[in-house]
Design an enzyme around this catalytic site. Structure first.
Site, PDB file in Angstrom:
ATOM      1  N   ARG A 116       0.813  -1.217   0.000  1.00  0.00           N
ATOM      2  CA  ARG A 116       0.000   0.000   0.000  1.00  0.00           C
ATOM      3  C   ARG A 116       0.855   1.280   0.000  1.00  0.00           C
ATOM      4  O   ARG A 116       0.555   2.227  -0.742  1.00  0.00           O
ATOM      5  CB  ARG A 116      -0.974  -0.019   1.176  1.00  0.00           C
ATOM      6  CG  ARG A 116      -2.135  -0.984   0.996  1.00  0.00           C
ATOM      7  CD  ARG A 116      -3.002  -1.054   2.229  1.00  0.00           C
ATOM      8  NE  ARG A 116      -2.257  -1.553   3.385  1.00  0.00           N
ATOM      9  CZ  ARG A 116      -2.697  -1.476   4.637  1.00  0.00           C
ATOM     10  NH1 ARG A 116      -3.861  -0.902   4.895  1.00  0.00           N
ATOM     11  NH2 ARG A 116      -1.975  -1.966   5.629  1.00  0.00           N
ATOM     12  N   ASN A 143      -6.557  -2.498   1.945  1.00  0.00           N
ATOM     13  CA  ASN A 143      -6.741  -3.949   1.987  1.00  0.00           C
ATOM     14  C   ASN A 143      -8.233  -4.220   2.005  1.00  0.00           C
ATOM     15  O   ASN A 143      -8.982  -3.609   2.776  1.00  0.00           O
ATOM     16  CB  ASN A 143      -6.108  -4.547   3.252  1.00  0.00           C
ATOM     17  CG  ASN A 143      -4.602  -4.577   3.181  1.00  0.00           C
ATOM     18  OD1 ASN A 143      -4.021  -4.523   2.104  1.00  0.00           O
ATOM     19  ND2 ASN A 143      -3.952  -4.663   4.336  1.00  0.00           N
TER      20      ASN A 143
END
Length: 777
Positions: free
Chosen positions: A20, A38
Site C-alpha cells: 500500500r 486492503n
C-alpha cells in the site's frame, strides 16, 4: 483530456509487504487521486486519471512493486468519467475492509532485512540490540496472523500497543514501517528472558545464552514459528548429551552458521545453493561436507552431507555476536513424533529433562511452522520439507479447478494438508507424524485455522489416502460428515505423481514413483511403480519392482535384514539363506540366530508377512547386506547412508537388472539384484562399488520401463517422485537415461518429492475429476 475512475483489484502476496505505501508513493509521484486499501484478502485501488495515466500506473506498479511482494493478477475496471462531484482531491491510504473475500494470499514469514539488521547493531538507533526489530520487508507473518485482512489487530502483535515513536513510523506512508504489523521496539514490544526453574536475572540474556551454549549447555530457544534445541558443534560432548536426552542416537542435526563465509569452513556449495541459503525464506539447505569439515562428526554421523541454515531473526544474529563457534545445532524442540513446542509453560515443562536453560520471549506463536528443508538434485532445488518462509503461499490451480472447495489431508508421516479454493491450492505447514495423537490434534487446529484464513466456510470434497487405518483417513471421514462433503480416497503414489504434474502444469505424463511405503489398490504396499496419468484424474500402472515378502510387516522397516531375507527367499533355498544370515548377520537380528529360524518359518508359511514393491525397502536391504547399517534409527537412515557410501564408489561396476512382462506390466525381480550383492560381497568387491552399481541398476531399470510407458501412451514427459528421489545419484541416472531417449525430464522443484506434497496431489486429482476446465482425454 478526459479523466476516468478506475477500480483495480490486485491479487497475490500484496499484504504485509509494504504494498500500500508503494501504491501511495507511485500515485503521488504521478499526481493521481483516489485511495488504496486492503479489502478482504486482496488490495483494492481507486485511481483517477486519463486512460494513458491508468495504463502507465498499472505498468509502473508491476515494475516497482515491493521486493518481497508477488502480483498474480490486476483486474482493471474503467468505471466512469470523472466529474466535479466524483473527483477525489488527493490520494490516500484508507482503513482495511472485509466486504469481499477474494482469494486469500497470506504472506509467509520473512528473514530480517538488511535495514533492520543494520539498526540492531547501531548503538545510536532506537532499535539497537532489539531482537524483534521488523518492518514491512521482514519479520513474522503467517506465524502471528489470526485472521485476514493482515492488520495488526488481527495478529498476536495486538497484545503490544505501539509507543509514540513506533506509532509515528507506523502511521507515516513514507516510512518503511508504515503498517508494518510486526513493528515494535524495546519500549513497546516483546521481551526476551533467560529461564531455569524461574527467571534468571540478566542484563543481557542473549549474550548470557551464547556463553551458556559455548560452555556446553543445551538451550531451548523460542523463535518465530517454534522452539529450537541449541548446542555447540565444535566438540562431541554437547551433541552426545543432546542425543542421549532426546533418544536420537544417529539422526542428523541441522545447524545454523552466522554467514556463508563461515559455512565455507565445513560445507561446499555452488552459486545456486548459496543463493538459496541467503534467500528471504532462509531454509535449511542440505550441502556436501567439505574436505576440511571441522564440526563434530556426531552432527550428521556417517553421512556425506549436512543441513545448514543462516540466521533469519535478529535474535539469531545477536546470538552469534558473542561466540567463536562456527555453528550451533538448531533442531526442532519436540519429543519424537510430536509437534514442536510453542507455549512457554509447555516448553519449560516438556523439555525439563532435555534443556539446561531456556531463552524465551512473551510473543505468542499462533501457527507452528518448522524450518523448511531444501536439497538440490540435477542442479535444481526441491523441498524435503516446505514450511517456514513459504507457507501458506498457494499454487496456481486455475487450470485444474476453480469451482470446488477441496480439503485434502495427506497420508500419515511427514504430513501436510491442503485446501483448494477458487483455483488456488494452499499446502499447509509441515504437520508431521499423525499416528501421534498430539500431532493429529495440531493438524485439526491447523485445518480450522487455514480454513478461516482462506475464508472457506464450506467444502465440496474431503480427500484422504486409501489406507483404511491412517488417522488422517479417519479424520477425513469425520470432516466430510461435519461439512456434508463427499469423501474421496486416492492411491498414495497417484497423489505423489499428481503433485508433480500439477506443479509443472502438465496435462499428462509418465512418473516413476519410488519411496518407502504407500497403500496399493491391490492391498499390497507399493513404492516402486511406473504410472501414466493425465488430467482426467486417473492413472495406469505400467509396472515396476516385484512385490516381495516383508516378514513381520513393519518390523522389516526397523530391522531391514528381515526385509533382505524376504527378498532373497525368492532366489535362495531355505538352508542356504539361513546359513548366510547366521554366519554373517546374526547380530543384525534382535534375537540372533533364533530369530533367523523364526523368519524362515514365517516365509515358508507366509505367516504375518505383508508384501511390498517399495524401492526404499530394497535400498535398505542392500545397505544392511553391505554392513553399512544394521537397523533404522530414523526415517530413511539406511538408504541415506547407502547413498553416502555409494558416493565414494567409481561407478565402474555393472549389474544387469532386467524385467519381464507379467499381466501386461513390466516387473523387475529385485531378488536377482540382492543375490548379485551377496555374490559380489563374497568375491571381495568393495561396499562403495556395489552400492553405486545397485543404485544405477535400479534407476536404469525403472527409467527403461518409464520410457516404454511414455512411448505406448504417446506422451513426451517423464518425471520422478517419492522420497527415493532425494537421492542425487539415482535422480541423475534417471534424468540421463530419459533425456538420452528423447523425452523431457521433470522433478519436484517447488514441491516435495516426499509425502509433504501428497495432499496437494490429492487436491489435484479430485479437482481434475470434477473440473469443467480441462480438455479431458
Amino acid at each position: 483530456m478526459k479523466e476516468y475512475t478506475a477500480h483495480l483489484l490486485v491479487d497475490g502476496i500484496v499484504q504485509g509487504v509494504g504494498f500500500r505505501p508503494t501504491v501511495y508513493r507511485l500515485a503521488k509521484v504521478m499526481n493521481l487521486t483516489g485511495y488504496v486499501r486492503n479489502m478482504g484478502n486482496i488490495v483494492e485501488i481507486i485511481i483517477q486519471g486519463t486512460y494513458d495515466d491508468i495504463q502507465l500506473f498499472v505498468d509502473e506498479l508491476q515494475e516497482h512493486k515491493p521486493i518481497r511482494s508477488e502480483i498474480n493478477s490486476v483486474k482493471v475496471d474503467i468505471q466512469e468519467e470523472v466529474t466535479s462531484t466524483t473527483r477525489y482531491d488527493d490520494f490516500t491510504i484508507i482503513n482495511s475492509s472485509d466486504e469481499i473475500s477474494g482469494s486469500a494470499v497470506i504472506p509467509p514469514d520473512m528473514t530480517i532485512c538488511d535495514e533492520c539488521l543494520e539498526e540492531i547493531v547501531d548503538l545510536n538507533n532506537h532499535h539497537y540490540y532489539y531482537p524483534f526489530t521488523a518492518c514491512t520487508n521482514c519479520g513474522p507473518r503467517f506465524t502471528v496472523i489470526d485472521q485476514v485482512p493482515y492488520d495488526r489487530k488481527n495478529t498476536t502483535m495486538d497484545e503490544f500497543p505501539l509507543c509514540n515513536h513506533c506509532e509515528e513510523e507506523y502511521s507515516n506512508p513514507l516510512d518503511r514501517r508504515y503498517h508494518a504489523e510486526a513493528t515494535c521496539c524495546p519500549d513497546c514490544g516483546p521481551q526476551v528472558f533467560l529461564y531455569k526453574d524461574g527467571h534468571i536475572p540478566s542484563n543481557d540474556p542473549i549474550r548470557d545464552a551464547s556463553r551458556l551454549i559455548d560452555e556446553g549447555n543445551i538451550l531451548a530457544i523460542k523463535g518465530i514459528g517454534g522452539t529450537h534445541l541449541v548446542c555447540k558443534t565444535s566438540t562431541d560432548e554437547a551433541i552426545d548429551k543432546l542425543r542421549e536426552r532426546l533418544g536420537r542416537k544417529t539422526q542428523p542435526f541441522a545447524c545454523m552458521t552466522p554467514d556463508v563465509e563461515t559455512a565455507k569452513l565445513f560445507v561446499d556449495f555452488n552459486d545456486d545453493e548459496k543463493k538459496m541459503l541467503e534467500s528471504v525464506s532462509r531454509p535449511i539447505v542440505i550441502l556436501d561436507k567439505s574436505r576440511d569439515y571441522n564440526l563434530s562428526e556426531n552432527l550428521s554421523p556417517d553421512l556425506h552431507n549436512q543441513g545448514v541454515m543462516l540466521p533469519y531473526t535478529g535474535l539469531h544474529h545477536l546470538l552469534f555476536k558473542y561466540t567463536l563457534e562456527p555453528a550451533y545445532v538448531m533442531t526442532s524442540a519436540n519429543m519424537p513424533g510430536n509437534p514442536m513446542l510453542i507455549d512457554n509453560n509447555e516448553i519449560t515443562s516438556k523439555l525439563e529433562d532435555i534443556a539446561d536453560y531456556y531463552l524465551l520471549h512473551n510473543r505468542k506463536i499462533l501457527n507452528r511452522c518448522d524450518d523448511s528443508v531444501v536439497r538440490f538434485r540435477n542442479g535444481k532445488p526441491g523441498f524435503i520439507r516446505r514450511s517456514r518462509g513459504y507457507v501458506p503461499k498457494p499454487f496456481d490451480f486455475s487450470k485444474i479447478n476453480t469451482k470446488d472447495n477441496i480439503l485434502a489431508v495427506g497420508p500419515e508421516l511427514d504430513v501436510t494438508f491442503a485446501i483448494l479454493k477458487e483455483g488456488k491450492c494452499y499446502p499447509s505447514q509441515h504437520i508431521g507424524n499423525t499416528s501421534k495423537i498430539r500431532t493429529l490434534e495440531f493438524m485439526q487446529d491447523a485445518i480450522k485455522h487455514l480454513l478461516k484464513l482462506t475464508r472457506t466456510d464450506y467444502l465440496d470434497y474431503v480427500v484422504a489416502d486409501m489406507h483404511p487405518e491412517f488417522n488422517t483417513t479417519k479424520l477425513a471421514k469425520q470432516l466430510s460428515e461435519e461439512y456434508d462433503a463427499q469423501l474421496v480416497q486416492v492411491q498414495h503414489h497417484h497423489a505423489h505423481a499428481a503433485s508433480l504434474m500439477a506443479e509443472h502444469q502438465l496435462p499428462e505424463m509418465v512418473v516413476i514413483a519410488a519411496d518407502g511405503v504407500g497403500y496399493g489398490e491391490d492391498g499390497n504396499i507399493w513404492g516402486g511403480e511406473v504410472l501414466y496419468l493425465n488430467n482426467t484424474g486417473h492413472y495406469i500402472n505400467h509396472g515396476g519392482l516385484k512385490t516381495q515378502p516383508m516378514p513381520g510387516g513393519d518390523l522389516s522397516t526397523k530391522y531391514p535384514i528381515r526385509m533382505a531375507m524376504g527378498i532373497l527367499y525368492g532366489i535362495m533355498d531355505s538352508d542356504e539363506l539361513g546359513n548366510l544370515m547366521k554366519s554373517n548377520y546374526a547380530d543384525y537380528f534382535k534375537y540372533g540366530e533364533q530369530e533367523v529360524d523364526m523368519v524362515l518359518k514365517q516365509l515358508e508359511n507366509d505367516f504375518n508377512t505383508s508384501r511390498t514393491s517399495s524401492m526404499g525397502r530394497v535400498l535398505d536391504s542392500i545397505s544392511v547386506l553391505l554392513g553399512i547399517s544394521r537397523s533404522r534409527g530414523y526415517e530413511g537412515e539406511c538408504s541415506m547412508k547407502l547413498e553416502s557410501v555409494a558416493k565414494e564408489g567409481f561407478d565402474l561396476l555393472n549389474i544387469d537388472l532386467d524385467f519381464e512382462m507379467v499381466d501386461d506390466r513390466a516387473v523387475i525381480d529385485t531378488s536377482n539384484l540382492l543375490f548379485d550383492v551377496v555374490q559380489l560381497i563374497k568375491s571381495g568387491v568393495g561396499a562403495d562399488e556395489i552400492a553405486c552399481a545397485c543404485q544405477r541398476a535400479l534407476a536404469e531399470a525403472l527409467a527403461e520401463i518409464a520410457i516404454i510407458a511414455a512411448k505406448s501412451n504417446k506422451t513426451s514427459t517423464i518425471g520422478v517422485t517419492g522420497g527415493v528421489f532425494y537421492n542425487e545419484f539415482i535422480s541423475e541416472v534417471v534424468k540421463e537415461k530419459v533425456i538420452s531417449a528423447g523425452f523431457e525430464f521433470v522433478q519436484h522443484e517447488a514441491t516435495c518429492a516426499g509425502d509433504g506434497s501428497v495432499s496437494m496431489g490429492q487436491c489435484a486429482i479430485v479437482g481434475w475429476r470434477n473440473s469443467d476446465l480441462n480438455e479431458l482425454f
